[in-house]
Design a protein around this motif. Structure first.
Motif, mmCIF file in Angstrom:
data_model
loop_
_atom_site.group_PDB
_atom_site.id
_atom_site.type_symbol
_atom_site.label_atom_id
_atom_site.label_comp_id
_atom_site.label_asym_id
_atom_site.label_seq_id
_atom_site.Cartn_x
_atom_site.Cartn_y
_atom_site.Cartn_z
ATOM 1 N N GLY A 108 117.755 26.276 80.998
ATOM 2 C CA GLY A 108 117.405 25.474 82.282
ATOM 3 C C GLY A 108 118.679 24.276 81.926
ATOM 4 O O GLY A 108 118.181 23.036 82.860
ATOM 5 N N VAL A 109 118.738 23.566 79.903
ATOM 6 C CA VAL A 109 120.128 22.637 80.246
ATOM 7 C C VAL A 109 121.203 23.101 80.886
ATOM 8 O O VAL A 109 121.558 24.251 80.793
ATOM 9 C CB VAL A 109 119.260 22.489 78.571
ATOM 10 N N ASP A 110 121.437 22.002 81.615
ATOM 11 C CA ASP A 110 122.999 21.834 81.958
ATOM 12 C C ASP A 110 123.417 22.336 81.164
ATOM 13 O O ASP A 110 123.517 22.207 79.797
ATOM 14 C CB ASP A 110 122.854 20.614 82.336
ATOM 15 N N GLU A 111 124.986 23.010 81.580
ATOM 16 C CA GLU A 111 125.822 23.822 80.545
ATOM 17 C C GLU A 111 126.557 22.781 79.192
ATOM 18 O O GLU A 111 127.358 22.376 78.601
ATOM 19 C CB GLU A 111 126.398 24.364 81.139
ATOM 20 N N ALA A 112 126.784 21.048 80.663
ATOM 21 C CA ALA A 112 127.283 20.433 79.428
ATOM 22 C C ALA A 112 126.536 20.262 78.315
ATOM 23 O O ALA A 112 127.171 18.853 78.007
ATOM 24 C CB ALA A 112 128.356 19.165 80.342
ATOM 25 N N TRP A 113 125.714 19.843 78.505
ATOM 26 C CA TRP A 113 124.738 19.342 77.978
ATOM 27 C C TRP A 113 123.813 20.092 76.946
ATOM 28 O O TRP A 113 123.064 19.623 75.481
ATOM 29 C CB TRP A 113 123.179 18.904 77.984
ATOM 30 N N VAL A 114 124.572 21.561 76.549
ATOM 31 C CA VAL A 114 123.525 23.043 75.427
ATOM 32 C C VAL A 114 123.951 22.148 74.099
ATOM 33 O O VAL A 114 123.187 21.874 73.671
ATOM 34 C CB VAL A 114 124.193 23.933 75.834
ATOM 35 N N ASP A 115 125.145 21.786 73.480
ATOM 36 C CA ASP A 115 125.498 20.475 72.855
ATOM 37 C C ASP A 115 124.736 20.198 72.260
ATOM 38 O O ASP A 115 124.427 20.406 70.403
ATOM 39 C CB ASP A 115 127.186 21.284 72.361
ATOM 40 N N ASP A 116 124.015 19.130 72.801
ATOM 41 C CA ASP A 116 123.784 18.269 72.746
ATOM 42 C C ASP A 116 122.204 18.621 72.156
ATOM 43 O O ASP A 116 121.673 17.868 71.810
ATOM 44 C CB ASP A 116 124.108 16.601 74.000
ATOM 45 N N VAL A 117 121.548 19.078 73.443
ATOM 46 C CA VAL A 117 120.502 19.657 72.891
ATOM 47 C C VAL A 117 119.636 19.873 71.942
ATOM 48 O O VAL A 117 119.053 19.601 71.102
ATOM 49 C CB VAL A 117 119.459 19.908 74.351
ATOM 50 N N ALA A 118 120.615 21.130 71.485
ATOM 51 C CA ALA A 118 120.528 22.131 70.790
ATOM 52 C C ALA A 118 121.221 21.220 69.601
ATOM 53 O O ALA A 118 119.756 20.978 68.008
ATOM 54 C CB ALA A 118 121.338 22.635 70.431
ATOM 55 N N GLN A 119 121.727 19.964 69.109
ATOM 56 C CA GLN A 119 122.098 19.239 67.796
ATOM 57 C C GLN A 119 120.492 18.226 67.577
ATOM 58 O O GLN A 119 120.547 18.334 66.457
ATOM 59 C CB GLN A 119 123.256 18.625 68.362
ATOM 60 N N GLU A 120 120.331 17.994 68.400
ATOM 61 C CA GLU A 120 119.819 17.483 68.769
ATOM 62 C C GLU A 120 117.656 18.499 68.221
ATOM 63 O O GLU A 120 117.128 17.398 66.741
ATOM 64 C CB GLU A 120 118.560 16.516 70.364
ATOM 65 N N ALA A 121 117.937 19.417 68.120
ATOM 66 C CA ALA A 121 117.204 19.943 68.490
ATOM 67 C C ALA A 121 117.016 20.639 66.626
ATOM 68 O O ALA A 121 115.553 20.610 65.453
ATOM 69 C CB ALA A 121 117.034 21.516 68.909
ATOM 70 N N PHE A 122 118.196 20.678 66.258
ATOM 71 C CA PHE A 122 117.699 20.678 64.505
ATOM 72 C C PHE A 122 118.524 19.371 63.857
ATOM 73 O O PHE A 122 117.871 19.574 62.793
ATOM 74 C CB PHE A 122 120.222 21.853 64.737
ATOM 75 N N ILE A 123 118.408 18.297 64.684
ATOM 76 C CA ILE A 123 118.705 17.249 63.725
ATOM 77 C C ILE A 123 116.473 16.561 63.808
ATOM 78 O O ILE A 123 116.481 16.457 62.860
ATOM 79 C CB ILE A 123 118.453 15.817 64.923
ATOM 80 N N VAL A 124 115.642 17.198 64.761
ATOM 81 C CA VAL A 124 114.868 16.670 64.829
ATOM 82 C C VAL A 124 114.017 17.964 63.176
ATOM 83 O O VAL A 124 113.323 17.259 62.751
ATOM 84 C CB VAL A 124 114.066 17.531 65.733
ATOM 85 N N ALA A 125 114.262 19.559 63.689
ATOM 86 C CA ALA A 125 113.935 20.005 62.695
ATOM 87 C C ALA A 125 114.203 19.411 61.056
ATOM 88 O O ALA A 125 113.327 20.139 60.225
ATOM 89 C CB ALA A 125 115.001 21.511 63.234
ATOM 90 N N HIS A 126 115.479 19.725 60.995
ATOM 91 C CA HIS A 126 115.643 18.914 59.563
ATOM 92 C C HIS A 126 114.608 17.657 59.196
ATOM 93 O O HIS A 126 114.375 17.207 57.874
ATOM 94 C CB HIS A 126 117.452 18.206 59.271
ATOM 95 N N ARG A 127 114.635 16.630 60.102
ATOM 96 C CA ARG A 127 114.102 15.262 59.706
ATOM 97 C C ARG A 127 112.319 16.113 59.328
ATOM 98 O O ARG A 127 111.768 15.345 58.714
ATOM 99 C CB ARG A 127 113.750 14.865 61.099
ATOM 100 N N ARG A 128 112.092 17.158 60.402
ATOM 101 C CA ARG A 128 110.245 17.722 60.139
ATOM 102 C C ARG A 128 111.042 18.948 59.224
ATOM 103 O O ARG A 128 109.835 19.808 59.087
ATOM 104 C CB ARG A 128 109.895 18.266 60.814
ATOM 105 N N PHE A 129 111.678 19.043 57.849
ATOM 106 C CA PHE A 129 111.495 20.128 57.680
ATOM 107 C C PHE A 129 110.604 21.060 56.385
ATOM 108 O O PHE A 129 110.286 21.874 56.101
ATOM 109 C CB PHE A 129 112.749 20.171 56.279
ATOM 110 N N ALA A 130 110.136 19.925 56.228
ATOM 111 C CA ALA A 130 108.892 19.811 55.256
ATOM 112 C C ALA A 130 107.927 20.487 56.096
ATOM 113 O O ALA A 130 106.707 21.149 55.117
ATOM 114 C CB ALA A 130 108.119 18.485 55.352
#
Lengths: 517, 193
Positions: B43-65
């Protein structure tokens, strides 16, 4: 719920203009029917995947590049700033320990401003009191740095309802000022040391209710769709006070505007009512309403302040107004949804981009006739045009093409293309013509472009959906002589005393998307 | 420089033998398309999909351990994305990066259905089917789809451009979407989540 009704509501949801009562109705049906939920998810996923596959700016490479850049820029910016702060505090040897040592150790969270960045690179500190002390010192220092730079960059964030202030030396967001719903065009007036911002009650992503002919209905608040007519206006921010001082009524949905040469009047476009208005910024009264054509948008004044161009999107018509009176001198057509206008320093030529045809039109601004139209690179959706103070180069933001084009001011031919953030719209040029700032609406950042190297050098995270940019001098008049890097009429270096104040006409070239003057 | 996660040797908890964590960029490339589709389905607005997905990868990288080697990275990063969407819903009283709140709440409440859908989603196959089905549309319909989803224009802007009423254009877009969806479901059962 019938299939027809479901599809009707689905269509509205997918187009982002579903009313709250309709959303409730749809949600109720979805709650009861797993098959409808599956149906909705399939629609969402299908066109998301299609968009990824078809849109270059959403390709895998673009996504990975943006992600990598986001991490790299945020990490480097934070590190540089930490070094600077700590060296100023005399703790140079410790500064490296405070900065993110390597991206393998830290993946800084997205920065919405200085405090977030500070939180990121101070995150490794073990002692809270140190965090507080250093953050306070850094905030103080950031203000000193801003003052030394000679200017600040103000950015209107359309979806945040705020203006972000950037320190151009540290390339960091240092403050945020709430200004009202959907701020767009933004301009600085040196005569009042205030920043003026067009705000509108229609939040991003929603459209007002439409009549049977598909025209927006105005005159009342649109509570149901979240659109508030009474929020429309020109917000006035005190540069030194750092807050909204008041707001002028400026008709429905003001989008772009420009100042008169003496700074006493604003000429603005009201997109929905096909009019331009002349607003007296001293009395706050609308002095004249001028009928133009459908969807007026760009507003620009010739350097001598005598003539105003208003670009009308629907039919591509350009209205030429006498600046003091608002009298329509003539109008001519360029087609293709013209969005902005800027002029050569000598006032002999105007540049007007057409968004839908991807063209730049070169206009003889003394006879008001089109001289030529130049096709811009494929995919360009030109929005904002700016001429540098030397009158040699013309810069155009290309919207979804994600670039700034560099044009020869004599011929309007394209010389170079500079990749910036996603969907650049508003732009402003630094006083020394060395840096260009672009508001990147879909990547929530501002690109800083080195105009000598013609390369993007960094991006600065700001609020949501940045739209317009204004460069604002920081000097206060304290009775001392100081150097204003803007020159006479904005095109040659000069010094002016504080008593004189900066030259007004030259300041008009430094503002947000489109117009400037 | 850059954000490639270092290749690291860790002990797999199940087998207690050394495995190599894949480079992070490889994981991003492998999962970015399906993650973005998942984010949209939340349900993320189409204009913000990439933004939220990038944030998910950023969090994933930070917590990769915290990521357990040998487990499903896609599922892990989808959980992160889901939490981001929930946070977005909590912090924003007004509509922001999500579809209207009542719909977003519902989609997030039934997120388990969405996650199950995405466990084995074949993006490549879906794109092939989409291209085939869109290719069968009339040129005018194809142009509408291109302008709406490739150029990212709004229905209102398209209505102006095509000389149509906004409601009529929305109806046209809806009919096209339904046709394409039906085409895909008929031609390749199982390609859709």
């Amino acid at each position: 719920m019938s299939e027809t009704r479901f599809e009707e509501l689905l269509g509205r949801l997918l187009e982002g203009d579903i009313a709250s009562s309709e959303a409730e109705e749809l949600a109720h049906a979805l709650e009861l029917r797993p098959d409808l939920r599956l149906n909705l998810r399939r629609h969402l996923v299908l066109w998301e995947v299609w968009s990824q596959a078809q849109s270059e700016e959403r390709s895998e490479e673009a996504f990975v590049r943006a992600l990598r850049l986001r991490q790299r820029l945020e990490g480097e910016d934070a590190g540089v700033f930490a070094d600077e702060v700590m060296s100023k505090l005399g703790a140079g040897s410790e500064s490296r320990a405070l900065a993110p040592t390597a991206p393998t150790d830290t993946f800084p969270r997205r920065t919405g401003g200085f405090v977030t960045i500070a939180g990121t690179f101070f995150g490794s500190l073990r002692h809270r009191w140190v965090l507080g002390a250093v953050t306070f010192a850094a905030l103080s220092l950031s203000m000193i740095l801003v003052r030394r730079t000679g200017y600040e960059v103000f950015v209107s964030d359309e979806a945040s309802g705020a203006v972000t202030i950037i320190d151009p030396r540290a390339n960091l967001a240092v403050a945020t000022i709430p200004v009202g719903r959907r701020p767009r065009a933004i301009h600085f007036s040196p005569s009042t040391r205030r920043v003026y911002i067009a705000v509108t009650g229609a939040p991003p992503g929603t459209q007002p209710e439409l009549d049977d002919r598909g025209n927006p209905i105005f005159g009342t608040d649109f509570g149901d769709s979240g659109t508030y007519r009474s929020d429309d206006g020109i917000a006035v921010v005190g540069v030194d006070q750092r807050r909204v001082l008041h707001k002028f009524d400026a008709g429905s949905d003001p989008e772009q505007f420009a100042f008169s040469r003496d700074g006493k009047h604003i000429i603005l476009s009201n997109e929905d009512s096909a009019t331009a208005r002349i607003l007296n910024v001293e009395s706050g009264r609308i002095e004249r309403t001028i009928a133009v054509q459908g969807e007026p948008e760009g507003v620009g004044t010739t350097p001598d302040g005598k003539v105003v161009y208003v670009t009308c999107e629907t039919a591509g018509e350009i209205f030429v107004l006498d600046a003091p009176t608002g009298f329509v001198i003539t109008h001519f057509n360029v087609g293709g949804r013209p969005r902005s206008v800027d002029f050569l320093p000598d006032g002999s030529r105007a540049f007007i981009p057409s968004e839908s045809t991807g063209q730049m039109h070169l206009i003889d601004s003394r006879t008001h006739r089109k001289l030529k139209s130049v096709d811009l690179p494929k995919g360009s959706r030109p929005m904002c045009v700016k001429v540098d103070r030397a009158g040699r180069r013309v810069y155009v933001s290309t919207g979804r093409a994600g670039t700034v084009l560099v044009l020869d001011a004599r011929t309007a031919e394209v010389l170079n293309s500079i990749r910036v953030g996603a969907r650049p719209w508003g732009m402003a040029i630094s006083p020394d013509d060395r840096l260009l700032y672009t508001a990147n609406g879909l990547s929530d950042d501002v690109s800083v472009v080195d105009l000598i190297a013609e390369k993007e050098i960094t991006r600065i995270k700001v609020g949501r959906r940045p739209w317009g940019v204004a460069v604002v001098p920081t000097g206060k008049c304290l009775g001392l002589r100081e150097v204003w890097p803007w020159g006479q009429n904005g095109h040659a270096n000069s010094t002016r005393s504080c008593e004189q104040g900066p030259d007004f006409a030259q300041m008009q070239t430094v503002d947000g998307p489109g117009p400037g003057f | 420089m850059g954000w490639r996660h270092p290749t690291a040797a860790v002990n797999s908890p199940e087998e207690n033998e050394t495995v190599v964590i894949p480079e992070f960029e490889g994981l991003v490339r492998e999962h970015q398309a399906s993650l973005r589709a998942f984010v949209r389905a939340l349900g993320v607005d189409e204009a913000w999909v990439d933004d939220v997905a990038q944030e998910a990868f950023i969090v994933a990288h930070r917590r990769f351990a915290e990521f357990q080697a040998g487990t499903d990275f896609g599922k892990w990063v989808r959980t992160i994305a889901r939490n981001l969407a929930v946070n977005e819903r909590r912090k924003e009283a007004r509509r922001s990066r999500l579809v209207p709140a009542v719909i977003a709440d519902l989609l997030l409440r039934h997120e388990d259905e969405v996650d199950a859908d995405f466990a084995g989603l074949g993006i490549g196959r879906m794109i092939t089917s989409l291209k085939d089905c869109v290719g069968r549309l009339t040129p005018r319909s194809q142009e509408l789809i291109r302008r709406r989803y490739t150029a990212g224009e709004t229905a209102l802007a398209l209505a102006r451009e095509f000389g149509m009423k906004p409601d009529a254009l929305r109806q046209a877009l809806l009919r096209i979407r339904l046709t394409v969806k039906k085409c895909i479901e008929t031609a390749d059962e199982g390609v859709l989540p």
